[in-house]
Scaffold this motif. Sequence first.
Motif, PDB file in Angstrom:
ATOM      1  N   THR A  71       0.840  -1.204   0.000  1.00 44.39           N
ATOM      2  CA  THR A  71       0.000   0.000   0.000  1.00 44.39           C
ATOM      3  C   THR A  71       0.876   1.255   0.000  1.00 44.39           C
ATOM      4  OG1 THR A  71      -1.837  -1.087   1.148  1.00 44.39           O
ATOM      5  CG2 THR A  71      -1.726   1.305   1.325  1.00 44.39           C
ATOM      6  N   LEU A  72       2.045   1.164   0.620  1.00 45.36           N
ATOM      7  CA  LEU A  72       2.942   2.312   0.757  1.00 45.36           C
ATOM      8  C   LEU A  72       4.092   2.300  -0.248  1.00 45.36           C
ATOM      9  CD1 LEU A  72       3.218   2.361   4.665  1.00 45.36           C
ATOM     10  CD2 LEU A  72       1.922   3.949   3.230  1.00 45.36           C
ATOM     11  N   ASN A  73       4.137   1.285  -1.083  1.00 40.65           N
ATOM     12  CA  ASN A  73       5.282   1.078  -1.968  1.00 40.65           C
ATOM     13  C   ASN A  73       5.153   1.906  -3.249  1.00 40.65           C
ATOM     14  OD1 ASN A  73       7.479   0.083  -3.348  1.00 40.65           O
ATOM     15  ND2 ASN A  73       6.629  -1.963  -3.680  1.00 40.65           N
ATOM     16  N   PHE A  74       5.425   3.200  -3.120  1.00 41.58           N
ATOM     17  CA  PHE A  74       5.381   4.071  -4.298  1.00 41.58           C
ATOM     18  C   PHE A  74       6.245   5.303  -4.097  1.00 41.58           C
ATOM     19  CE2 PHE A  74       1.601   5.173  -1.712  1.00 41.58           C
ATOM     20  CZ  PHE A  74       1.769   6.544  -1.520  1.00 41.58           C
ATOM     21  N   CYS A  75       6.771   5.812  -5.191  1.00 40.69           N
ATOM     22  CA  CYS A  75       7.417   7.133  -5.288  1.00 40.69           C
ATOM     23  C   CYS A  75       8.412   7.433  -4.172  1.00 40.69           C
ATOM     24  CB  CYS A  75       6.351   8.220  -5.334  1.00 40.69           C
ATOM     25  SG  CYS A  75       6.969   9.791  -6.009  1.00 40.69           S
ATOM     26  N   PHE A  76       9.573   6.802  -4.250  1.00 40.90           N
ATOM     27  CA  PHE A  76      10.623   7.073  -3.258  1.00 40.90           C
ATOM     28  C   PHE A  76      11.728   7.964  -3.794  1.00 40.90           C
ATOM     29  CE2 PHE A  76       9.046   2.759  -2.012  1.00 40.90           C
ATOM     30  CZ  PHE A  76       8.495   3.119  -0.796  1.00 40.90           C
ATOM     31  N   TRP A  77      11.756   8.200  -5.113  1.00 43.78           N
ATOM     32  CA  TRP A  77      12.871   8.957  -5.668  1.00 43.78           C
ATOM     33  C   TRP A  77      12.774  10.441  -5.306  1.00 43.78           C
ATOM     34  CZ3 TRP A  77      12.201  12.975  -9.068  1.00 43.78           C
ATOM     35  CH2 TRP A  77      10.956  13.069  -9.709  1.00 43.78           C
ATOM     36  N   THR A  78      13.913  11.081  -5.263  1.00 47.65           N
ATOM     37  CA  THR A  78      13.978  12.508  -4.934  1.00 47.65           C
ATOM     38  C   THR A  78      14.638  13.258  -6.085  1.00 47.65           C
ATOM     39  OG1 THR A  78      15.999  11.961  -3.695  1.00 47.65           O
ATOM     40  CG2 THR A  78      14.007  12.314  -2.424  1.00 47.65           C
ATOM     41  N   PRO A  79      14.183  14.464  -6.373  1.00 50.52           N
ATOM     42  CA  PRO A  79      14.708  15.205  -7.525  1.00 50.52           C
ATOM     43  C   PRO A  79      16.133  15.708  -7.307  1.00 50.52           C
ATOM     44  CG  PRO A  79      13.174  16.564  -6.275  1.00 50.52           C
ATOM     45  CD  PRO A  79      13.115  15.192  -5.681  1.00 50.52           C
ATOM     46  N   GLY A  80      16.871  15.769  -8.414  1.00 48.34           N
ATOM     47  CA  GLY A  80      18.203  16.375  -8.393  1.00 48.34           C
ATOM     48  C   GLY A  80      19.152  15.782  -7.374  1.00 48.34           C
ATOM     49  N   ALA A  82      18.926  16.192  -4.119  1.00 47.49           N
ATOM     50  CA  ALA A  82      18.303  16.189  -2.790  1.00 47.49           C
ATOM     51  C   ALA A  82      18.730  14.946  -2.009  1.00 47.49           C
ATOM     52  CB  ALA A  82      16.781  16.218  -2.930  1.00 47.49           C
ATOM     53  N   THR A  83      18.764  15.075  -0.702  1.00 43.21           N
ATOM     54  CA  THR A  83      19.164  13.962   0.154  1.00 43.21           C
ATOM     55  C   THR A  83      18.148  12.828   0.058  1.00 43.21           C
ATOM     56  OG1 THR A  83      20.175  15.518   1.706  1.00 43.21           O
ATOM     57  CG2 THR A  83      19.769  13.294   2.525  1.00 43.21           C
ATOM     58  N   LYS A  84      18.647  11.617  -0.133  1.00 40.52           N
ATOM     59  CA  LYS A  84      17.749  10.465  -0.238  1.00 40.52           C
ATOM     60  C   LYS A  84      17.218  10.079   1.141  1.00 40.52           C
ATOM     61  CE  LYS A  84      19.743   8.198  -4.320  1.00 40.52           C
ATOM     62  NZ  LYS A  84      18.524   8.207  -5.138  1.00 40.52           N
ATOM     63  N   TRP A  85      15.973   9.637   1.159  1.00 42.42           N
ATOM     64  CA  TRP A  85      15.368   9.103   2.374  1.00 42.42           C
ATOM     65  C   TRP A  85      15.969   7.729   2.643  1.00 42.42           C
ATOM     66  CZ3 TRP A  85      11.414   5.045   2.451  1.00 42.42           C
ATOM     67  CH2 TRP A  85      10.868   4.828   3.735  1.00 42.42           C
ATOM     68  N   LYS A  86      16.552   7.561   3.833  1.00 44.41           N
ATOM     69  CA  LYS A  86      17.205   6.299   4.183  1.00 44.41           C
ATOM     70  C   LYS A  86      16.767   5.820   5.567  1.00 44.41           C
ATOM     71  CE  LYS A  86      21.503   6.798   1.538  1.00 44.41           C
ATOM     72  NZ  LYS A  86      22.986   6.768   1.608  1.00 44.41           N
ATOM     73  N   VAL A  87      16.589   4.525   5.694  1.00 50.51           N
ATOM     74  CA  VAL A  87      16.308   3.887   6.981  1.00 50.51           C
ATOM     75  C   VAL A  87      17.223   2.667   7.082  1.00 50.51           C
ATOM     76  CG1 VAL A  87      14.581   2.787   8.468  1.00 50.51           C
ATOM     77  CG2 VAL A  87      13.896   4.634   6.909  1.00 50.51           C
ATOM     78  N   GLU A  88      17.994   2.619   8.158  1.00 53.72           N
ATOM     79  CA  GLU A  88      18.990   1.548   8.349  1.00 53.72           C
ATOM     80  C   GLU A  88      19.927   1.456   7.146  1.00 53.72           C
ATOM     81  OE1 GLU A  88      17.206  -2.163   9.462  1.00 53.72           O
ATOM     82  OE2 GLU A  88      16.311  -1.343  11.288  1.00 53.72           O
ATOM     83  N   GLY A  89      20.232   2.607   6.570  1.00 55.99           N
ATOM     84  CA  GLY A  89      21.146   2.661   5.437  1.00 55.99           C
ATOM     85  C   GLY A  89      20.534   2.258   4.110  1.00 55.99           C
ATOM     86  N   THR A 135      15.371  14.090   6.773  1.00 58.70           N
ATOM     87  CA  THR A 135      14.805  13.800   5.455  1.00 58.70           C
ATOM     88  C   THR A 135      13.484  13.054   5.588  1.00 58.70           C
ATOM     89  OG1 THR A 135      17.072  13.571   4.608  1.00 58.70           O
ATOM     90  CG2 THR A 135      15.281  12.778   3.206  1.00 58.70           C
ATOM     91  N   LYS A 136      12.483  13.539   4.886  1.00 58.36           N
ATOM     92  CA  LYS A 136      11.168  12.906   4.952  1.00 58.36           C
ATOM     93  C   LYS A 136      10.902  12.079   3.705  1.00 58.36           C
ATOM     94  CE  LYS A 136       9.139  16.595   7.780  1.00 58.36           C
ATOM     95  NZ  LYS A 136       8.064  17.615   7.872  1.00 58.36           N
ATOM     96  N   VAL A 137      10.151  10.991   3.879  1.00 62.59           N
ATOM     97  CA  VAL A 137       9.720  10.205   2.738  1.00 62.59           C
ATOM     98  C   VAL A 137       8.808  11.078   1.869  1.00 62.59           C
ATOM     99  CG1 VAL A 137       7.671   9.274   3.891  1.00 62.59           C
ATOM    100  CG2 VAL A 137       8.741   7.969   2.046  1.00 62.59           C
ATOM    101  N   PRO A 138       8.911  10.985   0.545  1.00 71.26           N
ATOM    102  CA  PRO A 138       8.029  11.792  -0.311  1.00 71.26           C
ATOM    103  C   PRO A 138       6.557  11.410  -0.118  1.00 71.26           C
ATOM    104  CG  PRO A 138       9.899  10.902  -1.557  1.00 71.26           C
ATOM    105  CD  PRO A 138       9.911  10.232  -0.227  1.00 71.26           C
ATOM    106  N   LEU A 139       5.671  12.326  -0.465  1.00 75.96           N
ATOM    107  CA  LEU A 139       4.221  12.102  -0.499  1.00 75.96           C
ATOM    108  C   LEU A 139       3.673  11.540   0.818  1.00 75.96           C
ATOM    109  CD1 LEU A 139       3.721  10.656  -4.126  1.00 75.96           C
ATOM    110  CD2 LEU A 139       3.751  13.026  -3.371  1.00 75.96           C
ATOM    111  N   LEU A 140       4.083  12.126   1.907  1.00 75.58           N
ATOM    112  CA  LEU A 140       3.669  11.614   3.222  1.00 75.58           C
ATOM    113  C   LEU A 140       2.152  11.712   3.409  1.00 75.58           C
ATOM    114  CD1 LEU A 140       4.943  10.429   5.801  1.00 75.58           C
ATOM    115  CD2 LEU A 140       5.007  12.737   6.734  1.00 75.58           C
ATOM    116  N   GLN A 141       1.552  12.834   3.022  1.00 74.58           N
ATOM    117  CA  GLN A 141       0.108  13.004   3.167  1.00 74.58           C
ATOM    118  C   GLN A 141      -0.653  11.982   2.331  1.00 74.58           C
ATOM    119  OE1 GLN A 141      -1.769  15.223   5.274  1.00 74.58           O
ATOM    120  NE2 GLN A 141      -3.249  13.679   4.623  1.00 74.58           N
ATOM    121  N   GLU A 142      -0.170  11.727   1.114  1.00 70.09           N
ATOM    122  CA  GLU A 142      -0.815  10.742   0.243  1.00 70.09           C
ATOM    123  C   GLU A 142      -0.727   9.336   0.841  1.00 70.09           C
ATOM    124  OE1 GLU A 142       0.120  14.229  -2.352  1.00 70.09           O
ATOM    125  OE2 GLU A 142       1.085  13.185  -0.689  1.00 70.09           O
ATOM    126  N   ARG A 143       0.363   9.048   1.526  1.00 68.94           N
ATOM    127  CA  ARG A 143       0.513   7.733   2.170  1.00 68.94           C
ATOM    128  C   ARG A 143      -0.490   7.577   3.316  1.00 68.94           C
ATOM    129  NH1 ARG A 143       5.284   5.782  -0.148  1.00 68.94           N
ATOM    130  NH2 ARG A 143       6.551   7.494  -0.961  1.00 68.94           N
TER     131      ARG A 143
END
Length: 337
Positions: A71-80, A82-89, A135-143
């Motif tokens: 359900t949450l597996n979408f749109c993780f990429w970040t533009p340019g 920008a710092t990537k969202w990382k958890v446990e590396g 760093t926040k995961v993208p589209l948090l409200q949509e999730r």
Amino acid sequence: MGTLSPAESGEFIVKNAKFLKINEQGIKTLVKEVITGVRTKLIDVDNFSQHEYHPKSTDIFATNWIFLVDTLNFCFWTPGNATKWKVEGQTGYFALCAAVNRALKDGINITNPTFYSKITLPELEQILRSDDGQTKVPLLQERVQCLHEVGKTLLQKYDGKFENCIKACSNSAGELLKLIVDEFPCFRDEAEYNGQQVSIYKRAQILIGDVWACYRGKDLGYFSDIDRITMFADYRVPQVLVHFKAIQYNDQLMTLLKTDKLLTNGCPEEVEIRGASIYVVERLKEMVIAELKANHPDISVKHVNAVLLDHFLWDYRRKHATELEYIPFHKTVSVYY
């Protein structure tokens, strides 16, 4: 006029494509890679369950874990840059898995729809917190919205258990696919292309594929028609297909992609890339099975399907990420992939 299935959509899109073409020789080159992958167990149904972040079929929460994650597996990429969202590396999908598993270890009942159907944005933000704390995961409200939507339906109709959705479909992947996209609109990944309603259903199909792989095609994971599931068309696997020249973009599309311009979900260029990916992997599956039957009788074709071929291609992209950077990938902000 009805909506075409993903496999039908891939064929229709390729026949009408204006921005790309299919190269059979490139698919033949991929066949050799796949045969090697099958021989070396890179392509194997056991690989899903053996991954440290994935649940085992014996875990009581396995199907609800898979449903939540997909359900949450979408749109993780970040533009340019920008710092990537990382958890446990980890980044992307595996960062999501790590965050969900961390929440479970912390005693949060994250896989229970009673919890996530009412989850607040601050609660989800805390659960998906990054290693750097900023760093926040993208589209948090949509999730949050997706969790509310699927959680309420799961509670109202299926006693809060995704396994009840599976059991309602009599071991049919096709019936389960229909149930998912009918009952949970955030999985309804469709578009209008050339006057025809087409479907891609990336997340709905990966949900079925993950259940199949977790249970190794047995018990809850047994589907008599698993071959109806196609690959899971995202924005990364096409890089591999272009790399092997199975798909060839025309100059107009390649120039557009190199500008890093955001493509609208459902625009012709985006639909063609995703539809062509489905078509190529369906052809790849047919050609691999034919080759194995003709020249490799010692290798079973039982588990040669689009689910495992997608796993292989997706893993290939991760392993060869630097090598494949010369191929631009299409960028679309969407809850569908």
